[in-house]
Design an enzyme around this catalytic site. Structure first.
Site, mmCIF file in Angstrom:
data_model
loop_
_atom_site.group_PDB
_atom_site.id
_atom_site.type_symbol
_atom_site.label_atom_id
_atom_site.label_comp_id
_atom_site.label_asym_id
_atom_site.label_seq_id
_atom_site.Cartn_x
_atom_site.Cartn_y
_atom_site.Cartn_z
ATOM 1 N N GLU A 1 29.395 -68.470 36.708
ATOM 2 C CA GLU A 1 30.467 -69.230 37.022
ATOM 3 C C GLU A 1 30.061 -70.515 38.100
ATOM 4 O O GLU A 1 30.279 -69.480 38.580
ATOM 5 C CB GLU A 1 31.160 -67.467 37.326
ATOM 6 C CG GLU A 1 31.856 -67.289 36.079
ATOM 7 C CD GLU A 1 32.711 -65.883 36.385
ATOM 8 O OE1 GLU A 1 33.264 -65.662 35.211
ATOM 9 O OE2 GLU A 1 33.194 -65.857 37.427
ATOM 10 N N THR B 1 32.918 -63.388 27.034
ATOM 11 C CA THR B 1 33.907 -63.325 28.194
ATOM 12 C C THR B 1 33.999 -64.696 28.513
ATOM 13 O O THR B 1 34.273 -65.906 27.465
ATOM 14 C CB THR B 1 34.316 -62.372 28.508
ATOM 15 O OG1 THR B 1 32.790 -62.456 29.838
ATOM 16 C CG2 THR B 1 33.930 -61.213 27.726
ATOM 17 N N LYS C 1 25.231 -60.732 27.152
ATOM 18 C CA LYS C 1 26.227 -61.733 27.650
ATOM 19 C C LYS C 1 26.748 -61.422 29.172
ATOM 20 O O LYS C 1 25.778 -60.719 29.911
ATOM 21 C CB LYS C 1 27.566 -61.710 27.546
ATOM 22 C CG LYS C 1 28.114 -60.361 27.467
ATOM 23 C CD LYS C 1 28.801 -59.784 28.567
ATOM 24 C CE LYS C 1 30.141 -60.627 28.681
ATOM 25 N NZ LYS C 1 30.986 -60.212 29.711
ATOM 26 N N THR D 1 31.398 -57.272 33.135
ATOM 27 C CA THR D 1 30.110 -58.308 33.271
ATOM 28 C C THR D 1 28.998 -58.589 32.308
ATOM 29 O O THR D 1 28.707 -59.370 31.208
ATOM 30 C CB THR D 1 29.519 -57.760 34.270
ATOM 31 O OG1 THR D 1 30.960 -57.567 35.935
ATOM 32 C CG2 THR D 1 28.292 -58.416 35.195
ATOM 33 N N ASN E 1 37.705 -67.964 38.996
ATOM 34 C CA ASN E 1 37.973 -67.324 39.322
ATOM 35 C C ASN E 1 39.894 -66.586 40.357
ATOM 36 O O ASN E 1 40.373 -65.333 40.658
ATOM 37 C CB ASN E 1 36.938 -66.360 40.632
ATOM 38 C CG ASN E 1 35.610 -65.871 39.327
ATOM 39 O OD1 ASN E 1 35.932 -65.049 38.817
ATOM 40 N ND2 ASN E 1 34.719 -66.860 39.819
ATOM 41 N N SER F 1 45.414 -64.136 34.644
ATOM 42 C CA SER F 1 47.116 -65.192 34.000
ATOM 43 C C SER F 1 47.030 -65.781 33.239
ATOM 44 O O SER F 1 45.384 -66.153 32.384
ATOM 45 C CB SER F 1 47.575 -65.617 35.295
ATOM 46 O OG SER F 1 46.868 -64.583 36.632
#
Lengths: 409, 409
Positions: free
Chosen positions: A281, A162, A188, A199, A404, A409
């Site tokens: 991230e 993702t 992943k 997650t 994040n 969006s």
């Protein structure tokens, strides 16, 4: 805000060369569940005689596929098994519709591969709370079946990504009584952290022959010191799933006393866990927090997690600041036993604090130079007992906010 | 990285007009403990007959001044009292040198004001782990004494600031049997969050006459629903200190049954607590997390804190994204009782989720418009019991990273 697309600076140089595991085949395809222009569904098929073990998120709001896997995982049989995974939608907090999606997909896969439905496991990762367009997956099943190949595991690792910036794979070979057993795995995720998403998903396969209860107890035990010891931002997913399948094709039988096999499985699990943190991230640093001298292992784990999750420690690491005062703070707030005056803290080989104060040998320039490394070790000795723990984390950077603050969006 | 110098967008329009509390005088001065060009020490003197109550951080690595205050707080007498506070150095994790600094400063203040040393309370806020130059404070004590004035409380609020972007004050008047009692307070901090520093210091004064045990039990009880219900980033300081002094100058005696006084004290405490969150590092949104229907109040508090501390919830709020899936995630991970299918979640008046799924009336555009407000309410009803809690938090922005990735250097 822009989606982060560059590969993590902590990524391994390349995807590892995974050996074929006899008895497992993979396929992946672009079904358009949410993403376009990329694969988003992967199917793994395990030959008859395989056993499957798993561990799952303990979230009270876990997803429909997780609940379904948990209901099925203990049931073993002589049949084959299948794992079907999609990215783009986590099918979490989707009410009755979510349960129906799992039933529809797993039933269709069972028909496709002539398996009992309780041998079909599914995972979904992506946005929470939106109904899943499972018909798009079902429409692609015949094509997926036609694509099943033993050497297609890297593509499978890509299909389940993702916000990951690189596919994650690992392998180990273990010699047992002169015979070779192979273990391969893919994962992943960026830790327990991903926004809106399922997650962490991990799939590991071996050609060892392992009874399901033995495999389950090994996986559960090893999980405690591998995947349960990583953190990116302290947020636990609704969908974390680890499935381990053993085909038995090597003919080598593994018992609960097979230390060599457990060690190989541990290496693969830890490697994949650390790769997840490397893809945390916004991460620019991989940090090992090692705690010794705690009153118990449980206390050591609480301290290590408190340090590894502290936003102040993580921003200091991002700023390459040897800010050991924040480590002291994180130990103090953890709730586990600590005595200020017996604490010792090191960054790498550099002792920074001891006896309730900064170390007399501490040299700020040396410590600042150490903090510029991409991989760091923070070591804390509580000076209280024999409890130890090791946890892996990453730094907290502007990249995390970028990803994040406007992911959905 | 640049220090953030602009005032928080959530700051009150102006510092409140604090009434004089008869029996308390304040002074502040620039002693150069660490900062230059600003005041960094404040002294408060309470007249004979005053009582003092306090609550302190529960950190296992709490600072030398906190330990000293805790040892002194229960001891009351007819004497006056003093509070001496410095910013720039927290005197935490400073070993024997730290204890010596506290003894030197409090003894000098006791001599200065002719008080027993057990009636002199001190706080320090700033960098952790560096020896404090207490001689710089002591050198200024005569000047401080000469400056003591009843109406100098705003200057005192400024002297104790560290990364704060505005001074924090609050006041309440309470009518008791036709007589007026006044309560005033000042605070510094951005929640339990400040980097390297002593985080949150709060000083409240009243001209009510309250026996020390009554005042202490009120302060401890009210602390649980005010300061213990705010969070900026989940990091708990080594130095959090709340001291409340009652001079008795109004002649109005308060007992444990004085609901009106408790309500006034609660308002001042909550106002100061919320001002701390409004000054949360990098904050652009004030968020109230209200939890009802939990199995117990304790469970409600755990859920509320889990939501309020979640980096994913906080970054979604920064991005003005009505990302209720992350609220579901935070409830799921909290460890307190929750049932996915009885959960209801609202953002302001907008019901977003119920019955284990998105609400049928949910309108993403309305929710997105709501998220643009500077003050937000997230309401969760667990549908399990009568447990409730309210917690205040802020968003997680690039400003937080800017401030903390290189604060100390």
């Amino acid at each position: 805000m822009a989606k982060i697309t560059s590969v993590s600076p902590l990524a391994p140089a390349s995807f590892p060369n995974l050996p074929v595991i006899e008895g497992v085949r993979f396929a992946s395809i672009a079904a358009g569940v949410r993403y376009s222009g990329r694969t988003d569904v992967m199917l793994a098929h395990l030959a008859p005689g395989s056993t499957v073990a798993g561990v799952f998120t303990r979230s009270a709001t876990r997803s429909a596929p997780v609940l379904d896997c948990q209901a099925k995982i203990g049931r073993s049989g002589g049949e084959g098994a299948a794992i079907i995974v999609n990215s783009g939608n986590s099918n979490a907090f989707t009410g009755r519709h979510g349960v129906e999606s799992v039933r529809a997909v797993t039933s269709a896969v069972a028909d496709l591969l002539d398996l009992p439905v309780h041998r079909v496991f599914s995972s979904s990762t992506g946005v929470i709370g939106e109904p899943m367009k499972h018909e798009r997956i079902i429409a692609k099943l015949d094509e997926l079946k036609a694509e099943l190949r033993a050497d297609a595991m890297e593509d499978a690792a890509r299909a389940i990504m993702t916000t990951d910036t690189f596919p994650k794979g690992s392998t180990a070979e273990v010699e047992i009584d002169g015979q070779t057993v192979r273990i391969v795995g893919i994962a992943k995720g960026s830790g327990m952290i991903e926004p809106d998403m399922g997650t962490m998903l991990v799939y590991i396969f071996t050609d060892a022959a392992v009874d399901q209860p033995v495999l389950q107890s090994m996986v559960s035990a090893l999980n405690r010191t591998t995947f349960n010891c990583i953190t990116v931002d302290s947020d636990t997913s609704t969908s974390d799933t680890l499935l381990v399948g053993a085909t038995g094709a090597s003919g080598v039988r593994i018992t609960e006393h097979s230390i060599g096999f457990m060690e190989g499985l541990r290496r693969v699990m830890l490697d994949l866990a650390q790769q997840v943190v490397r893809d945390g991230e916004g991460a620019t640093k991989l940090v090992e927090v090692s705690v010794t001298g705690a009153a118990s292992d449980a206390d050591a784990y609480v301290h290590a997690k408190s340090i590894a999750n502290s936003p102040l420690v993580k921003t200091a690491i991002a700023g390459e600041d040897p800010n050991w005062g924040r480590v002291v703070m994180a130990i103090g707030k953890s709730g586990a036993r600590a005595d200020r005056d017996t604490l010792a803290i090191s960054f790498g080989d550099i002792k920074v604090a001891e006896n309730g104060w900064v170390s007399p040998d501490y040299n700020e320039e040396r410590a600042a130079a150490y903090m510029k490394q991409p991989e760091l070790v923070i070591h804390v000795d509580l000076g209280l007992g024999g409890g130890t723990a090791r946890v892996w984390s990453c730094d907290l950077t502007h990249g995390y906010i970028d990803i994040n603050a406007d992911y959905r969006s």
